[in-house]
Scaffold this motif. Structure first.
Motif, short mmCIF file in Angstrom:
data_model
loop_
_atom_site.label_atom_id
_atom_site.label_comp_id
_atom_site.label_asym_id
_atom_site.label_seq_id
_atom_site.Cartn_x
_atom_site.Cartn_y
_atom_site.Cartn_z
N GLN A 161 0.82 -1.21 0.00
CA GLN A 161 0.00 0.00 0.00
C GLN A 161 0.85 1.26 0.00
O GLN A 161 0.46 2.27 -0.57
N GLY A 162 1.98 1.21 0.68
CA GLY A 162 2.90 2.34 0.69
C GLY A 162 2.48 3.53 1.52
O GLY A 162 3.02 4.61 1.37
N ALA A 163 1.53 3.35 2.44
CA ALA A 163 1.04 4.47 3.24
C ALA A 163 1.88 4.72 4.50
O ALA A 163 1.86 5.82 5.04
N ARG A 164 2.62 3.71 4.95
CA ARG A 164 3.40 3.84 6.19
C ARG A 164 4.89 3.61 5.91
O ARG A 164 5.25 2.92 4.97
N SER A 165 5.71 4.15 6.79
CA SER A 165 7.15 3.90 6.68
C SER A 165 7.46 2.51 7.23
O SER A 165 6.64 1.89 7.92
N ILE A 166 8.65 2.03 6.94
CA ILE A 166 9.07 0.72 7.42
C ILE A 166 9.09 0.71 8.94
O ILE A 166 8.66 -0.26 9.56
N GLY A 167 9.55 1.78 9.56
CA GLY A 167 9.56 1.86 11.02
C GLY A 167 8.16 1.79 11.61
O GLY A 167 7.93 1.11 12.61
N GLU A 168 7.22 2.48 11.00
CA GLU A 168 5.83 2.45 11.47
C GLU A 168 5.24 1.05 11.34
O GLU A 168 4.54 0.58 12.24
N ILE A 169 5.53 0.40 10.23
CA ILE A 169 5.04 -0.96 10.03
C ILE A 169 5.64 -1.89 11.07
O ILE A 169 4.94 -2.72 11.67
N ALA A 170 6.94 -1.77 11.30
CA ALA A 170 7.62 -2.62 12.27
C ALA A 170 6.95 -2.53 13.64
O ALA A 170 6.64 -3.56 14.26
N TYR A 171 6.73 -1.33 14.11
CA TYR A 171 6.11 -1.15 15.43
C TYR A 171 4.66 -1.62 15.43
O TYR A 171 4.19 -2.21 16.39
N ALA A 172 3.95 -1.41 14.34
CA ALA A 172 2.55 -1.79 14.26
C ALA A 172 2.35 -3.30 14.34
O ALA A 172 1.34 -3.77 14.86
N ILE A 173 3.30 -4.06 13.82
CA ILE A 173 3.14 -5.51 13.83
C ILE A 173 3.88 -6.18 15.00
O ILE A 173 3.94 -7.39 15.08
N GLY A 174 4.44 -5.36 15.90
CA GLY A 174 4.96 -5.91 17.14
C GLY A 174 6.46 -6.02 17.29
O GLY A 174 6.94 -6.63 18.24
N PHE A 175 7.22 -5.41 16.39
CA PHE A 175 8.68 -5.43 16.54
C PHE A 175 9.12 -4.22 17.36
O PHE A 175 8.51 -3.15 17.27
N GLN A 176 10.18 -4.39 18.12
CA GLN A 176 10.68 -3.31 18.96
C GLN A 176 11.55 -2.33 18.18
O GLN A 176 11.76 -1.21 18.64
N SER A 177 12.05 -2.76 17.03
CA SER A 177 12.87 -1.86 16.22
C SER A 177 12.70 -2.19 14.74
O SER A 177 12.37 -3.32 14.38
N SER A 178 12.95 -1.20 13.91
CA SER A 178 12.86 -1.43 12.48
C SER A 178 14.00 -2.33 12.02
O SER A 178 13.85 -3.08 11.05
N SER A 179 15.12 -2.30 12.72
CA SER A 179 16.25 -3.15 12.38
C SER A 179 15.91 -4.63 12.57
O SER A 179 16.20 -5.46 11.71
#
Length: 69
Positions: free
Chosen positions: A23-41
């Motif tokens: 969809q491209g609406a969120r950044s990778i960092g936002e997606i990471a946090y939204a699905i339960g990861f503590q960091s984008s890394s």
């Protein structure tokens, strides 16, 4: 399910991430946090291991495919 619960959860998270990246609406960092990861890394490492390419590359390819269709 046919797989351990943690593996199922990880696959589910990656499916959600793929949808978000397409969809491209969120950044990778936002997606990471939204699905339960503590960091984008940590998300990027896990995504790359499961999918075979980085989230950024996946998003670029998905958008290119969508544009061509």
């Amino acid at each position: 399910m046919g797989m351990p619960p943690i593996a199922y959860l990880l696959r589910w998270r990656m499916a959600l991430a793929k949808d978000e990246l397409t969809q491209g609406a969120r950044s990778i960092g936002e997606i990471a946090y939204a699905i339960g990861f503590q960091s984008s890394s940590a998300f990027t490492t896990s995504f790359t291991r499961m999918v075979g390419c980085s989230p950024k590359r996946y998003a670029q390819q998905a958008r290119k495919t969508t544009t061509l269709a």
